[in-house]
Scaffold this active site. Structure first.
Site, short mmCIF file in Angstrom:
data_model
loop_
_atom_site.label_atom_id
_atom_site.label_comp_id
_atom_site.label_asym_id
_atom_site.label_seq_id
_atom_site.Cartn_x
_atom_site.Cartn_y
_atom_site.Cartn_z
N TYR A 51 1.13 -1.18 0.29
CA TYR A 51 0.00 -0.45 -0.30
C TYR A 51 0.32 1.00 0.01
O TYR A 51 2.11 1.09 0.65
CB TYR A 51 -0.96 -0.04 0.55
CG TYR A 51 -1.76 -0.12 1.00
CD1 TYR A 51 -2.82 0.11 -0.03
CD2 TYR A 51 -2.55 -1.62 1.43
CE1 TYR A 51 -4.27 0.17 -0.45
CE2 TYR A 51 -4.33 -1.81 0.89
CZ TYR A 51 -4.77 -1.23 0.63
OH TYR A 51 -5.77 -1.28 0.10
N GLU A 53 -0.85 4.98 -0.65
CA GLU A 53 -1.19 6.00 -0.49
C GLU A 53 -0.48 7.10 -0.36
O GLU A 53 0.32 7.32 0.34
CB GLU A 53 -2.47 6.23 0.21
CG GLU A 53 -3.52 5.35 -0.35
CD GLU A 53 -4.66 4.72 0.45
OE1 GLU A 53 -4.53 5.29 1.70
OE2 GLU A 53 -5.76 3.96 0.71
N ASP A 200 -7.23 13.75 -24.49
CA ASP A 200 -6.86 11.95 -24.13
C ASP A 200 -6.85 11.21 -25.24
O ASP A 200 -6.79 10.74 -26.42
CB ASP A 200 -8.81 11.97 -23.56
CG ASP A 200 -8.72 10.08 -23.52
OD1 ASP A 200 -7.19 9.23 -23.77
OD2 ASP A 200 -9.37 9.13 -22.93
N THR A 226 -3.78 5.66 -21.28
CA THR A 226 -3.38 5.18 -21.10
C THR A 226 -2.04 4.44 -21.78
O THR A 226 -1.45 5.35 -21.77
CB THR A 226 -4.50 3.79 -22.19
OG1 THR A 226 -3.85 3.57 -23.27
CG2 THR A 226 -6.06 3.98 -21.48
N LYS A 229 -1.43 1.05 -25.21
CA LYS A 229 -1.93 1.15 -26.23
C LYS A 229 0.00 1.19 -27.02
O LYS A 229 0.47 0.47 -27.40
CB LYS A 229 -2.93 1.68 -26.82
CG LYS A 229 -4.02 1.98 -26.03
CD LYS A 229 -5.46 2.03 -26.53
CE LYS A 229 -6.46 1.89 -25.97
NZ LYS A 229 -7.01 2.78 -24.63
N ARG A 235 -1.22 -2.20 -18.92
CA ARG A 235 -2.16 -1.96 -19.07
C ARG A 235 -3.12 -0.84 -17.52
O ARG A 235 -2.70 -1.40 -16.76
CB ARG A 235 -3.61 -3.34 -18.50
CG ARG A 235 -4.83 -2.65 -19.06
CD ARG A 235 -5.55 -4.27 -19.29
NE ARG A 235 -5.20 -4.20 -20.55
CZ ARG A 235 -5.41 -3.61 -21.78
NH1 ARG A 235 -6.60 -3.06 -22.26
NH2 ARG A 235 -5.18 -5.07 -22.82
#
Ligand code: DSN
Length: 435
Positions: A51, A53, A200, A226, A229, A235
């Site tokens: 974790y 954060e 985007d 993203t 691609k 991903r």
């Protein structure tokens, strides 16, 4: 995968079949690619246990000193790759990155203007079934039905639409648009109506990083993407800001009364705004992919992606297929099958039988539903990674035409499958599928 093989043969079996499917077929889905073994190795590590954060050096958990190194590497490499001043590499996906953009820039009910989904836009750019269309007032611009700009965006019409609607934000970016964008024209429209400009670049990020398409960062207030691609990473998603990163834009921090910078707004829109713990194994894999994309060989790869898409588009047109906007500037082409008497759904299924994977896709001004569609979308990033050049892509188009012109003929199907098997052996992919 010996542990998985013995502990969970069902999942192991599904993974092995998927590896074989990728090895033994032609992947033409424009949004997919094949990552390197190094990227996969980084993802399959105990970093998944951690974790973290917060941001490097400012975490809400102890024990973050090594994941901090991975995230700093990802951030610095992304900044170098896209020549930008600020980045957040924590979004789990493109949709998560986009959710943070909306949260940072809009209030529920605010109007924004984006490219119509049925003209090549994306679900998160205002589709009525997505949070973006449910929480915000989504309005659209589109491509031209005919004339000299057929299949392309007419910037004069975008300006008219923006003047009419006075949106708080204008979005650019698409999942099925084969032409480049005029970011300077979009920015002048956004400035005229007082809107934020968001790009985007999920589909084209790798081609932009390689300097082969127009660069949105000098013109847009914010850019999301993203990473899997054309960029060929794991991903996931990411948000970047160019020259606007220090611009305050009127949001005041509640406690200090201080005006917040763009970068602070986006950091807090990612966490705690829309996400909890970042996926540190994926962030490490992003760092690996960005390093790969900084190598000269990535520019060569990206040039080949575009050359292959042009060769593929030209071959389709030579065989009598209609392409949206009659060609491509990037990695994909959108094929309108209406003159071929076959729907997108039927074409996708017929090609899948031959081990060619594409997706059915709406074409502009489509009269069929999104479940049927009149078109298919094809892209070159994955097979270019595999080593295919223009000759192989032209051959693939001929094989696709053989299938689409003769659906249901088993002799044709067997012949095409045989040839695809030979091509796949000639350009091997992964060598670790179990027997
Ligand atoms: N679903 C992606 C695509 O296929 O284009 C976009 O997010």
């Amino acid at each position: 995968m010996s542990a998985l093989r013995s502990s969970d043969p069902e999942v192991f079996g599904a993974i092995q079949k998927e590896i074989r499917r990728q090895n033994d077929g032609l992947e033409l889905i424009a949004s997919e690619n094949f990552v390197s073994l190094s990227v996969m190795e980084a993802m399959g590590t105990p970093l998944t246990n951690k974790y973290a954060e917060g941001l490097p050096g400012k975490r809400y958990y102890g024990g973050c000193r090594f994941v901090d190194v991975a995230e700093e590497l990802a951030r610095e490499r992304a900044k170098e790759l896209f020549k930008c001043d600020w980045v957040n590499v924590q979004p789990h996906s493109g949709a998560s990155a986009n959710a943070a953009v909306y949260l940072a820039l809009l209030k529920p009910g605010d109007t924004f203007l984006g490219l119509d989904l049925s003209h090549g836009g994306h679900l998160t750019h205002g589709s009525p079934v997505n949070f973006s269309g449910i929480l915000y007032r989504a309005k659209y611009y589109g491509v031209e039905p005919d004339g000299p700009l057929a299949g392309r965006i007419d910037m004069d019409k975008v300006r008219d639409r923006a003047r009419e609607l006075n949106p708080r934000m204008i979005s650019i970016g698409a999942s099925a648009y084969s032409r480049d964008f005029d970011y300077a024209a979009f920015r002048s429209i956004a400035d005229e109506v007082g809107a934020f400009l968001w790009m985007d670049m999920a589909h084209t990020a790798g081609l932009i990083a390689a300097g082969l398409l127009n660069d949105p960062l000098p013109h847009c207030h914010v850019v999301s993407t993203t990473t899997h691609k054309t960029l060929r990473g794991p991903r996931a998603g990411m948000i970047l800001i160019g020259k606007d990163y220090e611009n305050p834009f009127g949001k005041v921090a509640p406690k200090s009364g201080r005006v917040k910078m763009m970068s602070e707004l986006f950091d807090s829109a990612v966490f705690p705004g829309t996400q909890g713990g970042p996926l540190m194994h994926v962030i490490a894999a992003k760092a690996v992919a960005f390093r790969e994309a900084l190598q000269p060989s990535f520019v060569d790869y990206s040039k080949q992606v575009i050359r292959n898409a042009s060769a593929m588009a030209e071959k389709f047109m030579e065989l009598g297929y209609n392409l949206a906007s009659s060609g491509t500037d990037n990695h994909l082409a959108l094929i309108d099958l209406r003159n071929k008497g076959i729907t997108g759904k039927e074409a996708e299924a017929a090609l899948q039988n031959a081990e060619i994977t594409v997706n059915k896709n709406m074409v502009p001004f489509d009269d069929k539903s999104p479940f049927v569609t009149s078109g298919i979308r094809v892209g070159t990033p994955a097979l270019t990674t595999r080593g295919f050049g223009e000759d192989e892509f032209r051959r693939v188009v001929v094989l696709m035409d053989d299938i689409l012109s003769d659906v249901g003929n088993d002799d044709t199907l067997m012949r095409v499958r045989q040839e695809i098997g030979d091509l796949c052996k000639q350009f091997p992919l992964y060598d670790f599928a179990a027997d």
